[in-house]
Write an enzyme that holds these catalytic residues in place. Structure first.
Site, PDB file in Angstrom:
ATOM      1  N   ASP A  13       0.834  -1.211   0.000  1.00 14.12           N
ATOM      2  CA  ASP A  13       0.000   0.000   0.000  1.00 14.12           C
ATOM      3  C   ASP A  13       0.866   1.257   0.000  1.00 14.12           C
ATOM      4  O   ASP A  13       0.581   2.238  -0.697  1.00 14.12           O
ATOM      5  CB  ASP A  13      -0.920   0.019   1.223  1.00 14.12           C
ATOM      6  CG  ASP A  13      -1.984  -1.075   1.156  1.00 14.12           C
ATOM      7  OD1 ASP A  13      -2.181  -1.640   0.057  1.00 14.12           O
ATOM      8  OD2 ASP A  13      -2.627  -1.350   2.190  1.00 14.12           O
ATOM      9  N   GLU A  61      -3.489  -1.933  -8.784  1.00 17.94           N
ATOM     10  CA  GLU A  61      -2.236  -1.212  -8.970  1.00 17.94           C
ATOM     11  C   GLU A  61      -2.244  -0.406 -10.277  1.00 17.94           C
ATOM     12  O   GLU A  61      -1.216   0.136 -10.693  1.00 17.94           O
ATOM     13  CB  GLU A  61      -1.047  -2.180  -8.981  1.00 17.94           C
ATOM     14  CG  GLU A  61      -0.965  -3.120 -10.177  1.00 17.94           C
ATOM     15  CD  GLU A  61      -1.786  -4.387  -9.999  1.00 17.94           C
ATOM     16  OE1 GLU A  61      -1.544  -5.346 -10.727  1.00 17.94           O
ATOM     17  OE2 GLU A  61      -2.672  -4.408  -9.107  1.00 17.94           O
TER      18      GLU A  61
END
Length: 545
Positions: free
Chosen positions: A420, A447
């Site tokens: 993250d 992503e």
């Protein structure tokens, strides 16, 4: 080619006002105590003005309706007076014509016993066939009766001193004379004398032809009309002839008392207290054109205005009730405003907390909670508007699809927390290469991220993509699971001047395909959609690492 910016006015995106608390609450504009006091005073003035306007309008309507009622009464009275006057004139003209016939017959032949004997049934026939006729008579130059429609008469009767006889004896006029009502010597009934001069063959006075009209006929004529409290009066030769309702004692009396009201005019109307019975009335009068007759039609003022008074009282009562309701409404508004001021004092603290919560909720709805970038929904809305604008203005629009290389391996190696943190740093790096307010960097999913560049062609978009690739690479984030040893991104670029037949999905699919090619060719690179794409404008350069 460098990434260019088109100068112009920046238009705010109405769909992305989520961060503004004032856009989500009306309590920010709620009036304070001072504004409430001003509003109360304004309400008082407004309602006071409304009450005054109602009263004035009510008074104006009452006056206007009264005028209308009076005008209608005058119109009805005038029409009736004209109709009755024409009927009276027609009856006089008919008798005048009969006298012409009799006089012409007498003047054409010598007056002998035989001619008078033949005239007798003619006179009787005229009287029998003419409703208004009471009798017909012929007098010689000395005033003695020589012919009559009566079955019997006293030969001693002599009218040499009668007003009509004296008139014709002294006047050369051949016109008929209509006299004032008199008592008939033969029947003792009220009659109206209509007479004509008779000349001999040399033009000298030879006598008078007389026709008497029944006053009772005119009384019956006027009695056909129902006027309620109104009245119809008929005068001939300035003397009363008939009236409805009847006043028998007035028949034959001079009507000079009416002169101040009617004057010499041929017709007119007005209002006055009747000199006959003392009742206040609206009246209209009409004089005959060819004979000395006058018809007056009057309607009682009380009767005419009774309905108007009732409606005016009811209307005024309704306005009074409405004014009372408005006054009560104003008082209720004042009380309500006082309660509101007190309630607002308690609501303001709650509002501040609610505003802060609103800001947070709107940020959650608009932004990606982890990277702080606009989320997929925001991207879709902004992209849809940008596509329509580019389609309308025929300007280029570019999309850059960005994907973190080998991100699954990064998560598997370092864990999701660091994964993250990696995405957060990548997002920050991408944000540094997009500076124009009309451009957008958004998290597209997982992503994958997307850049939208307005008014930018393929060359400019490729330059921005290359800058973004380098910005991420320069972060030097260690990535043991990648052949390159650090975190990198692959970027797919597509540019389009949208035409009528293009859809938004065309541009997205082209950018996504270019991203796939960049990964297929080795990652950590920029790939621009090729020349062979049927939906894209030709690209001016094709960047490869």
């Amino acid at each position: 080619m460098p990434h260019t910016k088109k100068h112009g006015v920046q238009v705010l995106d109405h769909g992305d006002t989520a961060g503004d608390p004032s856009a989500f609450s009306v309590l920010d504009d709620a009036p304070g105590p001072s504004s409430t006091g001003t509003g109360t005073r304004a309400a008082r003035w407004l309602i006071g003005f409304a009450l005054a306007a109602l009263v004035v309008a009510n008074g104006w309507l009452i006056v206007k309706s009264r005028r209308h009622v009076i005008e209608q009464t005058h119109a009805v009275n005038t029409n009736l007076a004209r109709a009755v006057s024409e009927q009276v004139e027609l009856s006089l003209a008919q008798v005048d014509q009969l006298l012409d016939t009799v006089v012409e017959e007498l003047e054409r032949a010598d007056v002998t016993s035989d001619s008078l004997l033949r005239l007798q049934p003619v006179l009787v026939n005229h009287v029998a066939r003419t409703e208004q006729l009471s009798g017909m008579f012929v007098y010689d130059a000395k005033g003695a009766w020589i012919a009559t429609s009566e079955a019997k008469w006293d030969s001693s009767f002599n009218d040499a001193q009668a007003a009509y006889f004296v008139h014709h004896r002294e006047s050369q006029s051949a016109l008929a004379r209509v006299g004032a009502p008199v008592r008939s010597r033969s029947s003792d009934e009220w009659v109206i004398p209509v007479s004509r001069r008779i000349n001999d063959a040399e033009g000298r006075f030879a006598g008078v032809a007389l026709a008497t009209l029944s006053v009772d006929y005119y009384s019956r004529l006027l009695g056909r009309f129902n006027l309620g409290e109104g009245a119809i009066t008929l005068t001939i030769a300035s003397h009363y002839v008939a009236r409805h309702p009847s006043i028998v004692t007035n028949v034959g009396q001079p009507a000079t008392v009416l002169n101040p009201f009617v004057g010499p005019a041929g017709s007119g109307f007005g209002s006055s207290v009747s000199p006959i019975d003392g009742v206040d009335r609206f009246f209209s009068f009409e004089r005959a054109r060819s004979h000395p007759s006058l018809v007056i039609v009057a309607a009682g003022r009380e009767q005419v205005l009774a309905a108007w008074r009732t409606s005016s009282w009811l209307q005024s009562l309704w306005v009074l009730l409405l004014c009372l309701a408005l006054a009560i409404g104003l008082r209720l508004i004042q009380l309500n405003l006082r309660y509101r001021i007190r309630a607002e004092e308690g609501l303001r603290d709650a509002h501040d907390a609610l505003a802060k919560a609103n800001v947070q909720l709107q940020r959650i709805a608009r932004l990606d909670s982890m990277t702080g970038l606009p989320n997929r929904g925001t991207f879709d809305r902004r992209f849809e508007r940008a596509f329509r604008s580019s389609q309308r203005e025929q300007e280029p629009l570019s999309i850059i699809m960005v994907d973190v290389d080998h991100f699954k391996q990064f998560n598997d190696t370092y864990g999701h927390v660091k994964g993250d943190n990696c995405l957060i740093r990548v997002a920050a790096a991408l944000r540094t290469v997009v500076r124009r307010p009309e451009d957008l960097v958004a998290r597209y999913g997982g992503e994958e991220m997307a850049l939208m560049l307005r008014q930018t062609g393929a060359a400019g978009a490729a330059s921005v993509a290359e800058a973004a690739r380098r910005a991420v690479r320069d972060l030097a984030i260690e990535h043991a699971g990648s052949p390159l040893g650090r975190v990198t991104v692959s970027l797919g670029v597509a540019s389009l001047i949208p035409g009528r037949d293009h859809a938004r999905t065309d541009l997205l699919m082209s950018a996504d395909a270019a991203l796939y090619d960049a990964k297929r060719l080795g990652r950590d690179r920029v790939h621009v959609a090729g020349w062979d794409s049927p939906t894209l404008s030709p690209v001016h350069e094709h960047l490869q690492r």
